[in-house]
Design an enzyme around this catalytic site. Sequence first.
Site, PDB file in Angstrom:
ATOM      1  N   ASP A 104       0.820  -1.129   0.032  1.00 27.48           N
ATOM      2  CA  ASP A 104       0.037  -0.021  -0.039  1.00 27.48           C
ATOM      3  C   ASP A 104       0.943   1.190   0.044  1.00 27.48           C
ATOM      4  O   ASP A 104       0.668   2.224   0.920  1.00 27.48           O
ATOM      5  CB  ASP A 104      -1.008  -0.084   1.171  1.00 27.48           C
ATOM      6  CG  ASP A 104      -1.784  -1.231   1.454  1.00 27.48           C
ATOM      7  OD1 ASP A 104      -1.911  -1.781   0.483  1.00 27.48           O
ATOM      8  OD2 ASP A 104      -1.856  -1.638   2.678  1.00 27.48           O
ATOM      9  N   GLU A 127     -11.411   0.360  -3.667  1.00 27.36           N
ATOM     10  CA  GLU A 127     -10.716   0.676  -2.538  1.00 27.36           C
ATOM     11  C   GLU A 127      -9.463   1.438  -2.770  1.00 27.36           C
ATOM     12  O   GLU A 127      -9.672   1.935  -3.935  1.00 27.36           O
ATOM     13  CB  GLU A 127     -10.549  -0.476  -1.525  1.00 27.36           C
ATOM     14  CG  GLU A 127      -9.614  -1.549  -2.213  1.00 27.36           C
ATOM     15  CD  GLU A 127      -9.220  -2.677  -1.215  1.00 27.36           C
ATOM     16  OE1 GLU A 127      -9.704  -2.918   0.075  1.00 27.36           O
ATOM     17  OE2 GLU A 127      -8.652  -3.545  -1.684  1.00 27.36           O
TER      18      GLU A 127
HETATM   19  O1  FUB Z   1      -3.249  -3.829   3.143  1.00 27.10           O
HETATM   20  C1  FUB Z   1      -4.437  -3.921   3.715  1.00 27.10           C
HETATM   21  C2  FUB Z   1      -5.474  -3.678   2.600  1.00 27.10           C
HETATM   22  O2  FUB Z   1      -5.253  -4.327   1.379  1.00 27.10           O
HETATM   23  C3  FUB Z   1      -5.492  -2.281   2.067  1.00 27.10           C
HETATM   24  O3  FUB Z   1      -5.965  -1.385   3.002  1.00 27.10           O
HETATM   25  C4  FUB Z   1      -6.147  -2.360   0.767  1.00 27.10           C
HETATM   26  O4  FUB Z   1      -6.147  -1.345   0.036  1.00 27.10           O
HETATM   27  C5  FUB Z   1      -5.466  -3.591   0.363  1.00 27.10           C
HETATM   28  O5  FUB Z   1      -4.254  -3.609  -0.289  1.00 27.10           O
END
Ligand code: FUB
Length: 446
Positions: free
Chosen positions: A34, A207
């Site tokens: 991320d 997301e």
């Molecule tokens: O790293 C945990 C979660 O996985 C993140 O918040 C999302 O964007 C995905 O990458």
Amino acid sequence: MKYFKQYLMLMGSILCVHYSMAQNPLIMTQFTADPSARVFNGKVYLYPSHDILARPGHGKVGWFCMQDYHVFSSSNLTDWTDHGVIVSQNKVPWVDSAAYSMWAPDCIERAGKYYFYFPTIAKAGGTRGFSVGVAIADEPHGPFVPQPFPIEGIHGIDPNVQIDKDGQAYIYWAQGNLYGAKLKANMLELASEPVKLEGFPDKGLKEGPYLFERKGIYYMTYPHVADKIERLEYAMSDSPLGPFKYAGVLMDESASGCWTNHQSVIEFKNQWYLFYHNDDLSPNFDKNRAVRADSLFFNENGTIRKVIPTFRGVGLSNASKKIKIDRFSAKSADGVEIAFLDTLNKFKGWKTIFNKADSWVKYNSVFFGKKTIRHIDINARSATGGTLLISAEDAPGKIIGEINIPKRNNWSVVKKAILSPPTGVKNLVVRLKGGGDVEVDWISFE
Ligand code: FUB
């Protein structure tokens, strides 16, 4: 007492500093995911999630597990300094210190202060699900002081903050869909009701919002499950809160099958870059990820060309350091394999195995400068004995070095005088002359 604590944190982070020299993945000392990359004071700062392996009693086995955040910086995109832990789940008053859910963060500067935003889970009695906290520092690498409460009005993950040209700050986050709101100038409170952002595909999880502006166009980038796993997409608007118009795919689904991806986009020294992650260091468990970067290019009409992930990544490799040709730019169709040096410790990286006559790898952008190079060092081994030829892509007939790797099972460094010293920046080609089986860890020039 407060200053003593800050002093201890500062000393801790100074003592923790160590360097990671990398192509892709960028960080070879821990799992990272991320990535939020930012340019502060002429350097690139990287704020990733820090994946660890859950174990009974510490996180949920088989799931994401994160207990803290590190920050890394680089002035050349090749050498990265780890500034150590900046925020930890057991040092934030409102956070459930058994949640191990410190997911995708972001950081932004306003009026000389650095605001670090992180999603995680509150202690019992707080909001259920994910909240977003803020920690503030005077420097991009900290020390960061966490605020006593999360931001009121945000329920979700993956905060992203941008400040528009008029000084208005916006915060974005995800909860299945993408949301946004204005932030007050204090960067700690919402200044408007959250809105669901419009203009994205209806179906499939979205997301990881990350907004940037270029030439008056607001680009909203995000991971989306269009089919089975996430790919990176983007949408465009003339306003920070939209409505957006879907514009295309920024990066296809990972070839290795890593379920998540997560991105940020920066311009640094007149080149645009996409930071993202894959599962290079943990190919059998995609919740232990590794951050990468590749160059990003715009079309004349402002749309973005799809980014093809590479091992070589970005930045120049200094000829006098260890060059990992397993992070190649191109290779022959057959006769070259890449494998972990040590399958029990994947952080040691990879090796290149040449096993067919004339097989080759190309490694771009090696910086030789003006200094006369006299020797090649190559850390190699060979079950058969074999000969490697090194040349530059622009002068294939002019051999820089011809190195005989003796038959032996142990790794050892072979030193050979240079035949034709390169200068400037060169794309190197390493070729197996004749047959045999030769394994290469790194090459270097002195
Ligand atoms: O790293 C945990 C979660 O996985 C993140 O918040 C999302 O964007 C995905 O990458």
